[in-house]
Scaffold this active site. Structure first.
Site, PDB file in Angstrom:
ATOM      1  N   LYS A 180      -5.065  16.629   4.864  1.00 13.25           N
ATOM      2  CA  LYS A 180      -5.469  16.356   3.481  1.00 13.25           C
ATOM      3  C   LYS A 180      -5.532  14.833   3.348  1.00 13.25           C
ATOM      4  O   LYS A 180      -4.520  14.170   3.151  1.00 13.25           O
ATOM      5  CB  LYS A 180      -4.436  16.973   2.538  1.00 13.25           C
ATOM      6  CG  LYS A 180      -4.843  17.051   1.072  1.00 13.25           C
ATOM      7  CD  LYS A 180      -5.029  15.723   0.484  1.00 13.25           C
ATOM      8  CE  LYS A 180      -4.517  15.347  -0.810  1.00 13.25           C
ATOM      9  NZ  LYS A 180      -5.218  14.109  -1.248  1.00 13.25           N
ATOM     10  N   CYS A 287       1.966  -0.792   3.961  1.00  7.01           N
ATOM     11  CA  CYS A 287       3.402  -0.505   3.780  1.00  7.01           C
ATOM     12  C   CYS A 287       4.202  -1.624   4.411  1.00  7.01           C
ATOM     13  O   CYS A 287       5.335  -1.890   4.029  1.00  7.01           O
ATOM     14  CB  CYS A 287       3.785   0.789   4.471  1.00  7.01           C
ATOM     15  SG  CYS A 287       2.782   2.145   3.967  1.00  7.01           S
TER      16      CYS A 287
END
Ligand code: UN1
Length: 493
Positions: A180, A287
């Site tokens: 996904k 990140c």
């Protein structure tokens, strides 16, 4: 298959080896963040689509699991080759879809290629270990076995690399997957899946369903046939996954507030390059981005001046233009978030040295922003902004620098610039983070080393490298007793 329909790129879900419409017949728009053009239109999938994809993955699992790992690996090798052939094309699409500068898009695709080859190599290793038994004529070893259907929920900031990290590791271990991708970068994911299809991955082994996290992501996480979830994204979503996934193996990678420590003996020109690259590369949307520079008081004002001068020179623009240093943020919400944090910084008493405002209105641009006079507990020094905003914090010595570095809830990446070996090793030992760099910025992890963090960054799982294999496999322990008699462990000699 990706097609052009009335001038717009479009594709369907990929389920059981075929590109199929969503039951919903609804679509989502994928927007170019540099000019707000529509890049493509993708299915807004619903529960029924997830059910179909998981069913396909579940049914394909036994055969894929039984396929020898080196044979599985050959398919990954082929897919990596195909990605290599399409590197330029995919990178340009990525640039339109998520905005980062072309050179970084090429790097992202390269990371996908690298992990493809690396995990293909793992197909001929997948090592367990052997060890003596405590009893005679008995042997013991461990082996790696697949988990089952894995849900892979991936972010938009590395639209090829991160889907590739997860997919290749899951597949070489013998799992089947439902991917996904982020609704902001489904096109790159579709390209990746198309290449796996071309590399002859069997039907059902890889499935992709596009849609929002609230519907598609949530359904996947809670689906009973899904045995593992690997997620990279926000802390809020990661925490929700941890609570909602039931008894599944989960891998969570949820961001950081990564520090660069600058000691008074550091090479400041080198450090400047590292800070600019860590803070403003990918528009601060990694990140691993550097969002705090913790600076020794002796060099504070000198470095502050150097940084502001350099940050002001950075040029905002489309990632496709060779004169651009910093591309746009991913979407309107990201732009609002950066603006919101600038307001918070100002309200909390930090000093804005440059930037702080949105850039050209054509896209979601935000100026490279430097805050000084930041104290470690201010919200801009604590919370992940995911934008081009860096906070400068003054400290007296290394001890204080490490304390400040650790005074956050996250622990992904970190860095120290110093020419003193003892300072370097102290930082390596004492900084609470999954990754530490010495005399290099906080970004730039390589695929054959484990990637992940401590504290609020994750749940201890590492991706990529040999540890990426652990995320997507179970350990089976095997004892073989060839003594021909009952031998009782812990009781018989
Ligand atoms: C991320 O931001 O989630 O080390 C991944 C790096 C890249 C990967 C970043 N190789 O910055």
């Amino acid at each position: 298959m990706i097609k052009k329909v009335i001038g717009l790129l479009t594709f369907k879900n990929y389920i059981n080896g075929k590109w199929v419409d969503s039951v919903s017949k609804k679509t989502l728009k994928d927007i170019n963040p540099a000019n707000q053009d529509i890049v493509c239109v993708v299915p807004a999938s619903v529960k029924e689509d997830i059910d179909e994809a998981v069913k396909a993955a579940h049914e394909a699992f036994p055969k894929w699991k039984a396929t020898p790992a080196p044979v599985r690996a050959n398919i990954l090798h082929r897919a990596a080759q195909l990605l290599e052939e399409k590197k330029d094309e995919v990178a340009k699409l990525m640039c339109r879809e998520m905005g980062k500068v072309l050179q970084e898009c090429l790097g992202d695709v390269q990371e996908g290629i690298d992990i493809g080859y690396y995990m293909a190599g793992e197909g001929r290793r997948l090592f367990g270990h052997t060890t003596p038994s405590e009893l005679s004529n008995k042997t013991a070893f461990t082996m790696r076995v697949p988990i089952g259907v894995c849900a892979l929920i991936t972010p938009w900031n590395f639209p090829i690399a991160i889907p590739a990290w997860k997919t290749t590791a899951a597949l070489v271990c013998g799992n089947t997957v439902v991917l996904k991708p982020s609704s902001d970068t489904p096109l790159c994911a579709a390209h990746f899946v198309e290449l796996l299809h071309k590399a002859c991955v069997p039907a059902g082994v890889v499935n992709m369903v596009t849609g929002t996290g609230e519907t598609v992501g949530a359904e996947l996480v809670q689906n009973k046939e899904v045995r593992a979830v690997s997620f990279t994204g926000s802390k809020t979503t990661g925490e929700w996954i941890a609570k909602s996934s039931g008894v599944k193996k989960i891998g969570l990678e949820m961001g950081g507030k990564n520090p660069i420590i600058l000691m008074d003996d550091a090479d400041l020109d080198l450090a400047l390059e590292g800070v600019l690259w860590g803070a403003f590369g990918t528009t601060g949307q990694r990140c691993t981005a550097a969002s705090r520079v913790i600076i020794h008081q002796k060099i504070f004002s000198r470095f502050e001046k150097m940084l502001v001068l350099a940050a002001k020179k950075l040029r905002l623009g489309s990632g496709l233009s060779s004169s651009t240093d910093v591309g746009p943020l991913i979407n309107k919400q990201a732009l609002e978030k950066s603006q919101h944090y600038v307001n918070i910084g100002l309200k909390d008493g930090a000093r804005l040295l440059c930037g702080g405002k949105a850039g050209p209105k054509s896209g979601f641009f935000f100026q490279p922003t430097v805050f000084s006079n930041v104290s470690p507990k201010m919200r801009i020094a604590q919370e992940e902004i995911f934008g081009p905003i860096i906070s400068l914090i003054k400290v007296k010595n290394l001890k204080e620098a490490i304390k400040v570095a650790n005074s956050i809830e996250y622990g992904l990446s970190s860095s120290i610039y110093t020419n003193n070996i003892s300072s370097a090793f102290k930082a390596i030992n004492e900084i609470e983070s999954g990754i530490v760099y010495v005399n290099a910025s906080t970004i730039g992890a390589e695929v054959h080393l484990p990637f992940g963090g401590v504290k609020g960054t994750g749940n201890g799982v590492r991706e990529a490298g040999i540890e990426g294999i652990n995320e997507f496999s179970e350990t089976k322990t095997v004892y073989i007793d060839y003594s021909g008699k009952l031998q009782r462990a812990q009781i018989d000699d």
